[in-house]
Design a protein around this motif. Structure first.
Motif, mmCIF file in Angstrom:
data_model
loop_
_atom_site.group_PDB
_atom_site.id
_atom_site.type_symbol
_atom_site.label_atom_id
_atom_site.label_comp_id
_atom_site.label_asym_id
_atom_site.label_seq_id
_atom_site.Cartn_x
_atom_site.Cartn_y
_atom_site.Cartn_z
ATOM 1 N N ARG A 185 0.860 -1.317 0.035
ATOM 2 C CA ARG A 185 0.123 -0.173 -0.050
ATOM 3 C C ARG A 185 0.919 1.233 0.026
ATOM 4 O O ARG A 185 1.985 1.279 0.546
ATOM 5 C CB ARG A 185 -1.087 -0.050 1.255
ATOM 6 N N GLU A 186 0.367 2.335 -0.514
ATOM 7 C CA GLU A 186 0.926 3.589 -0.440
ATOM 8 C C GLU A 186 0.984 4.300 1.008
ATOM 9 O O GLU A 186 -0.096 4.245 1.445
ATOM 10 C CB GLU A 186 0.241 4.599 -1.464
ATOM 11 N N THR A 187 2.034 4.607 1.503
ATOM 12 C CA THR A 187 1.981 5.146 2.907
ATOM 13 C C THR A 187 2.167 6.697 2.990
ATOM 14 O O THR A 187 1.907 7.350 3.809
ATOM 15 C CB THR A 187 3.260 4.621 3.502
ATOM 16 N N GLY A 188 2.447 7.360 1.881
ATOM 17 C CA GLY A 188 2.357 8.791 1.673
ATOM 18 C C GLY A 188 1.035 9.341 1.065
ATOM 19 O O GLY A 188 0.165 8.520 0.733
ATOM 20 N N GLY A 189 1.161 10.588 0.520
ATOM 21 C CA GLY A 189 0.290 11.193 -0.157
ATOM 22 C C GLY A 189 0.784 11.926 -1.330
ATOM 23 O O GLY A 189 2.158 12.102 -1.562
ATOM 24 N N THR A 190 0.016 12.702 -2.197
ATOM 25 C CA THR A 190 0.674 13.836 -2.816
ATOM 26 C C THR A 190 0.081 15.161 -2.654
ATOM 27 O O THR A 190 -0.962 15.153 -1.928
ATOM 28 C CB THR A 190 -0.047 13.431 -4.340
ATOM 29 N N ARG A 191 0.752 15.896 -3.085
ATOM 30 C CA ARG A 191 0.708 17.461 -2.959
ATOM 31 C C ARG A 191 1.126 18.061 -4.091
ATOM 32 O O ARG A 191 2.234 17.822 -4.558
ATOM 33 C CB ARG A 191 0.921 17.778 -1.511
ATOM 34 N N PRO A 192 0.783 19.248 -4.491
ATOM 35 C CA PRO A 192 1.403 20.276 -5.578
ATOM 36 C C PRO A 192 2.631 20.790 -4.855
ATOM 37 O O PRO A 192 2.966 20.704 -3.893
ATOM 38 C CB PRO A 192 0.291 21.325 -5.805
ATOM 39 N N GLY A 193 3.374 21.328 -5.964
ATOM 40 C CA GLY A 193 4.735 21.949 -5.565
ATOM 41 C C GLY A 193 5.808 21.164 -5.930
ATOM 42 O O GLY A 193 6.987 21.424 -5.438
ATOM 43 N N VAL A 194 5.719 20.107 -6.767
ATOM 44 C CA VAL A 194 6.822 19.228 -7.072
ATOM 45 C C VAL A 194 8.010 19.939 -7.652
ATOM 46 O O VAL A 194 9.300 19.632 -7.253
ATOM 47 C CB VAL A 194 6.590 18.001 -7.921
ATOM 48 N N PHE A 195 7.924 20.894 -8.487
ATOM 49 C CA PHE A 195 8.920 21.644 -9.140
ATOM 50 C C PHE A 195 9.787 22.496 -8.018
ATOM 51 O O PHE A 195 10.942 22.571 -8.013
ATOM 52 C CB PHE A 195 8.466 22.314 -10.246
ATOM 53 N N GLY A 196 8.808 23.062 -7.160
ATOM 54 C CA GLY A 196 9.484 23.914 -6.336
ATOM 55 C C GLY A 196 10.447 23.163 -5.362
ATOM 56 O O GLY A 196 11.463 23.604 -4.740
ATOM 57 N N SER A 197 10.004 21.871 -5.006
ATOM 58 C CA SER A 197 10.764 20.820 -4.100
ATOM 59 C C SER A 197 11.980 20.491 -4.767
ATOM 60 O O SER A 197 12.882 20.078 -3.870
ATOM 61 C CB SER A 197 9.831 19.669 -3.843
#
Length: 402
Positions: A185-197
């Protein structure tokens, strides 16, 4: 596609992620017992061997700084899967290597893969269980490197195709893990801002600056020691003892990592200052024993000294992390850890290249004497500074964060 059994889908991925993390770091140590064979097969100098070793550390550091938090945005599983694919490519490059340029390319790809995997798997383990995840993050890499070193040595000594077999087995293992990953199972989640990271965030909070400066000598000495072992010790053992059995050099490297992992587990509840005192003392005694083993050409003495040195190695790392991480706010820890890793991996790689030059000029024995003297003096100076300060040394679970 056949549906995965519910028991697999619903089971905790803690064990799988711990094993995957260990295999990544086991693969990172796999080339170490082969360096002496590469020297003979490809006419590679000790200097170039240490460069091949160092580019891995630089690539890993770059991956940590640039893509260390990417799994916070894309999810753990896709990022881990990408790291596994990169590691499969690295194993393929090792398998077909016909010269040092291939080894450098393979180590760069492997460093990127391990950096991404270490960050994302480490985050996934903490997602599952914060306390247990932090302990596993400390123990799995060291255990993996110990198994990687001794396992590769055994395959070289007793198996066919010494330059290919270990990489073929690891490639198969990573391929299986890439498939099995999607059954967890996936333990995390997703959120915007991938390029800034992707922009490296390096910062040292004001309350941490003095404690970090105090543990810096110990940390630099610690990682310099680790880099020396993983780049040159198998060749050192063969040169000074006359034992060319791959298992001998591999056992010495494995002893460092294994005793480091055990010490982390046994001393995980001690205060950072107590860990640093124990670590420097054990490391100093161990290094002196190793030097004696080198000059007496005594393999058992080398192993005993390495076990003591490894206990200090693991405990010093635990004490260094425990000194600085609890003093940072949660939102400051990623940047602080990045700064800590820059210091650590530079100490891990740059002195190893210097060691390569020294070996070529003065030999393995004299190089060991110089390195041993420098590591002991620097770490003892750091311990004296830590003991003489009145600054509080906070103790918490954060000391086990990796």
């Amino acid at each position: 596609m056949v549906a995965a059994p519910e028991s697999i889908k619903n089971s905790s991925p803690m064990g799988f992620h711990a094993l995957t993390l260990a295999v990544f770091f086991g693969a990172s140590a796999a080339p170490t017992p082969l360096y002496r064979i590469y020297q003979e097969s490809f006419a590679v100098s000790p200097i170039l061997i240490t460069v091949i070793f160092a580019v891995y550390a630089f690539a890993l550091l770059g991956a940590l700084l640039i893509a260390g938090s990417i799994s916070d945005h894309l999810g753990r599983r896709p990022v881990i899967f990408g790291a596994l694919i990169l590691e499969i490519i690295a194993m393929a490059l090792f398998s077909i290597a016909s010269g040092p340029e291939w080894l450098i390319a393979a180590r760069i790809v492997q460093g990127i893969a391990t950096g991404i995997a270490g960050a994302s798997l480490g985050a996934a383990l903490v997602d599952i269980d914060r306390a247990r995840g932090q302990i596993v993050n400390s123990i799995a890499p060291l255990s993996g490197m110990a198994i990687g070193a001794i396992g590769t040595s055994a395959l070289i000594q007793y198996g066919p195709e010494p330059l290919h077999l270990v990489y073929a087995l690891l490639l198969a293992a990573f391929a299986v893990q890439a498939v099995a990953l999607w059954l967890t199972r996936e333990t995390g989640g997703t959120r915007p801002g991938v390029f800034g990271s992707l922009k490296p965030a390096i910062s040292i909070p004001q309350p941490v600056k003095r404690p970090l400066s105090l543990v810096t000598p110990i940390n630099i000495a610690n990682w310099t020691l680790g880099g020396f072992y993983l780049s040159l010790v198998p060749s050192l053992v063969a040169s000074t003892t006359g034992s060319h059995a791959p298992l001998t050099g591999g056992a010495v490297v494995a002893a460092l990592m294994l005793s480091g992992a055990v010490s982390v587990f046994l001393r995980r509840s001690r205060s950072p200052k107590a860990n640093l005192a124990f670590g420097v003392s054990a490391q100093t005694l161990g290094i002196l024993t190793v030097v004696a083993g080198v000059h007496l050409a005594n393999v058992p003495l080398l192993l005993i000294g390495t076990l003591l040195t490894g206990a200090g190695f693991g405990t010093n790392f635990l004490g260094s992390i425990g000194t600085i991480m609890p003093l940072a706010k949660p939102e400051e820890r990623a940047g602080l850890l990045s700064a800590f890793y820059i210091q650590s991996y530079l100490a891990f790689s740059l002195p190893a290249i210097l060691a390569g030059f020294l070996v070529r000029s003065i030999g393995y024995g004299a190089t060991t004497d110089i390195y041993a003297t420098a590591i002991v003096l620097i770490s003892l100076a750091g311990l004296m500074a830590v003991r003489n300060t009145r600054a509080p040394c906070v103790h918490s679970d954060a000391q086990r964060t990796l």
